[in-house]
Design an enzyme around this catalytic site. Structure first.
Site: not given
Length: 313
Positions: A63, A268, A67-68, A210, A140, A65
């Site tokens: 996804h 995570h 942090d990914h 997530d 998510h 976001h």
């Protein structure tokens, strides 16, 4: 085939852990590695690992976001600077192509290897003679996917004793028999069926993005040899996990048990858990439900073992 964790933290890096990224190493099977998510500083983590950017074949983003994905433009740029020439395909949800095209263009990054960006909405997203990859939506705050990587069945083992008895020495003939062909040796026709054992079941690994607990997890994880499941909180913070569309260790273990997986890897982790010792309650919580659980530790390898291999131990 093994997993190698480059980042295991949720949201923000800490002094102990980086944000999300995990590599699937298939050096014996394909002489390459695949990457799942690419949080900030992933390329720096790779510098301290056995991974090589020129051996990187595919990247799968769960996804969008930060942090990914924030480490992705830098990693691609570095791969080009290191004279990586082999093609690379990046798969992910809608928005991935715009993110990379704008970032690479604005920074005038020269990507001279073949770069293909594939946006998907789930389903079968890759297949060849060795392996297939399927994706399905999770639950998510934004569009998020899990990936199911299925290795196709491999030929069984040759009966070496019988071949030696018949005077067949190691060489190209072995490869032909493994490939299902017949050979002639010392005036005798030998079929692969005579000397080849039953096919070895391909391994399955499931890597989730997530997610809150959702019915979409089960078809991705069912019967997998290894499941990588987010475990942001302990059950003490179940309300917080629900609010922010994450899972607890207990919920991850329940998903693993229901799906009948071989091994569960928790990752995570919330930055409230500062070090490995503070992560132990998550491990204990999960193991109470699903004993074959491990915590993901950065710069550590986790071999993906088939059910047959696990039974031998």
């Amino acid at each position: 085939m093994e997993l190698y964790f480059l980042g295991t933290n949720a949201g923000l890096p800490t002094t102990q852990r980086n944000v999300t990224s995990v590599a699937l190493r298939m050096l014996e099977e394909r002489r390459c590695s695949w990457l799942f998510d690419c949080g900030e500083a992933t390329q720096h983590q790779i510098l301290h690992s056995p991974l090589k950017l020129n051996r990187l074949e595919k990247i799968f983003i769960t996804h969008m976001h930060g942090d990914h994905v924030f480490g992705l433009p830098g990693l691609l740029s570095s791969r080009a600077s290191q004279e990586g020439t082999s093609p690379l395909t990046v798969y992910g949800p809608q928005g991935l192509k715009a993110f990379l095209e704008v970032t690479l263009s604005a920074t005038q990054s020269r990507i001279e290897f073949g770069l293909e960006i594939v946006e998907h909405s789930g389903g079968l997203i890759f297949e060849d003679k060795q392996i297939k990859v399927e994706a399905a939506a999770l639950e998510h705050r934004i569009e998020s996917y899990g990936y199911r990587i299925t290795e196709k069945d491999r030929p069984g083992s040759l009966n070496m004793e019988l071949l030696q008895e018949w005077g067949v020495r190691p060489g190209p003939e072995y490869g032909k028999l493994k490939g299902g062909e017949s050979i002639t040796a010392n005036g005798r026709t030998i079929t692969s069926g005579e000397v080849l054992g039953p096919p070895k079941r391909g391994r399955i690994v499931t890597i989730l993005g997530d997610t809150r607990p959702t019915s979409g997890i089960h078809p991705l994880a069912e019967g997998a040899d290894m499941l990588v499941h987010e475990s942001t909180f302990t059950r003490e913070f179940a309300d917080l996990a629900q609010k922010y569309y994450h899972s607890t260790a207990e919920q991850a273990a329940n998903a693993a048990k229901k799906a009948g997986v071989g091994e569960l890897i928790l990752t995570h982790f919330s930055s409230r858990y500062k070090d490995y010792e503070q992560l132990q309650p998550l491990l204990e919580e999960a193991r109470a439900i699903f004993p074959n659980t491990q915590l993901a530790v950065e710069h550590q390898s986790y071999p993906i073992r088939s059910a047959q291999d696990r039974e031998k131990e």
